[in-house]
Design a protein around this motif. Structure first.
Motif, short mmCIF file in Angstrom:
data_model
loop_
_atom_site.label_atom_id
_atom_site.label_comp_id
_atom_site.label_asym_id
_atom_site.label_seq_id
_atom_site.Cartn_x
_atom_site.Cartn_y
_atom_site.Cartn_z
N ALA B 31 29.14 31.92 68.34
CA ALA B 31 30.47 32.42 67.99
C ALA B 31 30.29 33.66 67.11
N ARG B 32 31.33 34.46 67.00
CA ARG B 32 31.29 35.56 66.02
C ARG B 32 31.19 34.93 64.64
N GLU B 33 30.26 35.44 63.89
CA GLU B 33 29.89 34.80 62.63
C GLU B 33 30.94 35.09 61.55
N PRO B 34 31.34 34.07 60.80
CA PRO B 34 32.24 34.33 59.67
C PRO B 34 31.51 35.20 58.62
N VAL B 111 35.59 37.65 60.77
CA VAL B 111 34.40 37.51 61.60
C VAL B 111 33.74 38.86 61.88
N ARG B 112 32.41 38.78 62.04
CA ARG B 112 31.60 39.96 62.29
C ARG B 112 31.65 40.33 63.78
N SER B 113 31.88 41.60 64.05
CA SER B 113 31.91 42.06 65.44
C SER B 113 31.19 43.41 65.54
N HIS B 114 30.73 43.75 66.74
CA HIS B 114 30.26 45.10 66.97
C HIS B 114 31.44 46.05 66.79
N SER B 115 31.13 47.26 66.37
CA SER B 115 32.22 48.24 66.14
C SER B 115 32.69 48.83 67.47
N LYS B 116 33.09 47.95 68.37
CA LYS B 116 33.58 48.37 69.69
C LYS B 116 34.85 47.58 69.98
N PRO B 117 35.74 48.18 70.72
CA PRO B 117 36.93 47.40 71.12
C PRO B 117 36.50 46.17 71.93
N PHE B 118 37.29 45.12 71.82
CA PHE B 118 37.06 43.96 72.68
C PHE B 118 38.40 43.30 73.01
N PHE B 119 38.32 42.27 73.82
CA PHE B 119 39.54 41.65 74.34
C PHE B 119 39.55 40.15 74.03
N ILE B 120 40.73 39.65 73.72
CA ILE B 120 40.94 38.20 73.62
C ILE B 120 41.39 37.74 75.01
N LEU B 121 40.55 36.94 75.65
CA LEU B 121 40.83 36.51 77.03
C LEU B 121 41.73 35.28 77.08
N GLY B 122 41.71 34.50 76.01
CA GLY B 122 42.51 33.28 75.97
C GLY B 122 42.04 32.41 74.82
#
Lengths: 184, 204
Positions: B31-34, B111-122
């Motif tokens: 999971a994306r890390e807290p 949460v930690r994410s790459h600095s890129k756009p992303f999508f919530i699929l569901g």
């Protein structure tokens, strides 16, 4: 020995289910707030027939949300449901070779969802059991498909013919009135 | 609707299934890390801040979790996220859970994410787990998280899933609760980096 363990578990479960059956319907069949809810399931393609059926009350919240249904050759019904929201929860059945089976319905996306806002007669529909593909480690899956037969009228006639409790109660006249309405 | 059939002779398989669920948390991608501190954040990473709410809220008896470790699923929604947009047409597989956001209902996630756009699929939440039945509720996605290069922290909003008593989602709304989220962000991480507001947008 293994078989005995599963037999004991099965008996315990049946006991629990019987407990559920008595926990829901402590109501007079002639209570004017009652609704009659019924439907039909064709289990020809299933491993077993249905010998027990349960609805779950999802609103208003209840400590005893499970309501047992009368079952007879695919017909299932309950004649003392108070106003609320319900859906089919599970069917149970057993066969000599197939063993004990339980058919559980999902809590989301359940096509038998029913809101009873005022007392009356509610037909959930007639359905046919269809096996669905499941993964190697998954529980067996199935789906139910709506079918045209038996009709609401045919099932109401069966309820009158097969349940003297209902026939001799206030439901007798209500069902006959509904049958007349369906005929016209 | 895919109901499930359980045979007593297959109860052992159900038990195997439970083991499988346990194993799944080890098998699926992380999971994306807290995030608890911004000091460990890489140059190409962004903290994503948001919240999931159910309207009306989950009642205590609506989620039935039993067994070892099942408490870790309490009030938790798994938001399926991917840098590549796609529409989920059937039950998500294990691969779909990689990079998910694990959101506790009614609480902000960081949460930690790459600095890129992303999508919530569901989204997915367990309603019954660990007993003889397993029931999940699914939530719609189709939302874009618009991260820009250089973002250290973005606020995506509160996703409110309105549902009825049958757990059908009747409406999904993005609510701007920036002030409350920003106050929590500053308390947690200090005021060195701003929390940029970038509310989720529906994918067209």
């Amino acid at each position: 020995m293994k078989h005995r363990i599963w037999l004991v578990l099965g008996l315990i479960t049946l006991g629990l289910l019987a407990g559920c059956a008595s926990s829901g319907p402590e109501r007079d069949i002639n209570d004017p707030t009652n609704s009659l809810v019924f439907g039909y399931i064709d289990m020809d393609d299933a491993p077993t027939k249905v010998s027990s059926a349960w609805m779950v009350q999802v609103a208003p919240p209840s400590d005893t949300p499970y309501w047992g249904l009368g079952v007879s050759k695919g017909l299932f019904y309950n004649s003392y449901l108070p106003p609320g929201s319900y859906q089919l929860s599970k069917f149970g059945g057993s066969g000599f070779f197939a063993g004990q089976h339980e058919y559980s319905f999902p809590r989301q996306g359940n096509q038998t969802a029913l809101r009873i806002s005022k007392p009356g007669i509610y037909f959930l529909g007639s359905y046919k059991y269809k096996k669905a593909k499941s993964g190697m480690f998954e529980q067996g899956k199935f789906k139910i498909e709506k079918i045209n037969k038996p009709t609401e009228a045919e099932l109401l006639k069966r309820i009158l013919d097969e349940s003297s409790d209902i026939k001799d109660s206030a439901w007798g006249n209500k069902i006959r009135a509904r049958l007349a309405q369906l005929k016209s | 609707m895919i109901p499930r059939r359980l045979t007593f002779t297959r109860a052992r398989l159900a038990f195997t299934g439970l083991l499988f669920i346990g194993a799944r948390s080890a098998c699926v991608g992380a999971a994306r890390e807290p995030v608890d501190s911004l000091s460990g954040l890489g140059g190409d990473e962004t903290v994503v801040v948001g919240r999931i709410e159910l309207v009306p809220p989950l009642r205590k008896d609506e989620q039935k979790l039993k067994g070892l470790n099942s408490g870790s699923f309490e009030n938790k929604v798994f938001l399926l996220a991917d840098e590549h947009y796609r529409v989920l047409t059937e039950e998500p597989g294990m691969a779909d859970y990689a990079g998910r956001i694990e959101a506790i209902l009614g609480k902000n996630f960081f949460v930690r994410s790459h600095s890129k756009p992303f999508f919530i699929l569901g989204g997915m939440m367990y309603l019954d787990l660990g007993g003889r039945e397993m029931n999940r509720a699914y939530f719609p996605g189709g939302l874009k998280v618009s991260i820009k290069p250089g973002d250290k922290a973005v606020y995506v909003g509160t996703v409110q899933y309105h549902r009825n008593e049958f757990f059908e989602v009747t409406k999904a709304a993005i609510v701007d609760d920036y002030d409350r989220a920003n106050a929590e962000f500053k308390k947690k991480f200090g005021a060195k980096y701003p929390l940029r507001k970038a509310l989720l947008t529906p994918v067209k």
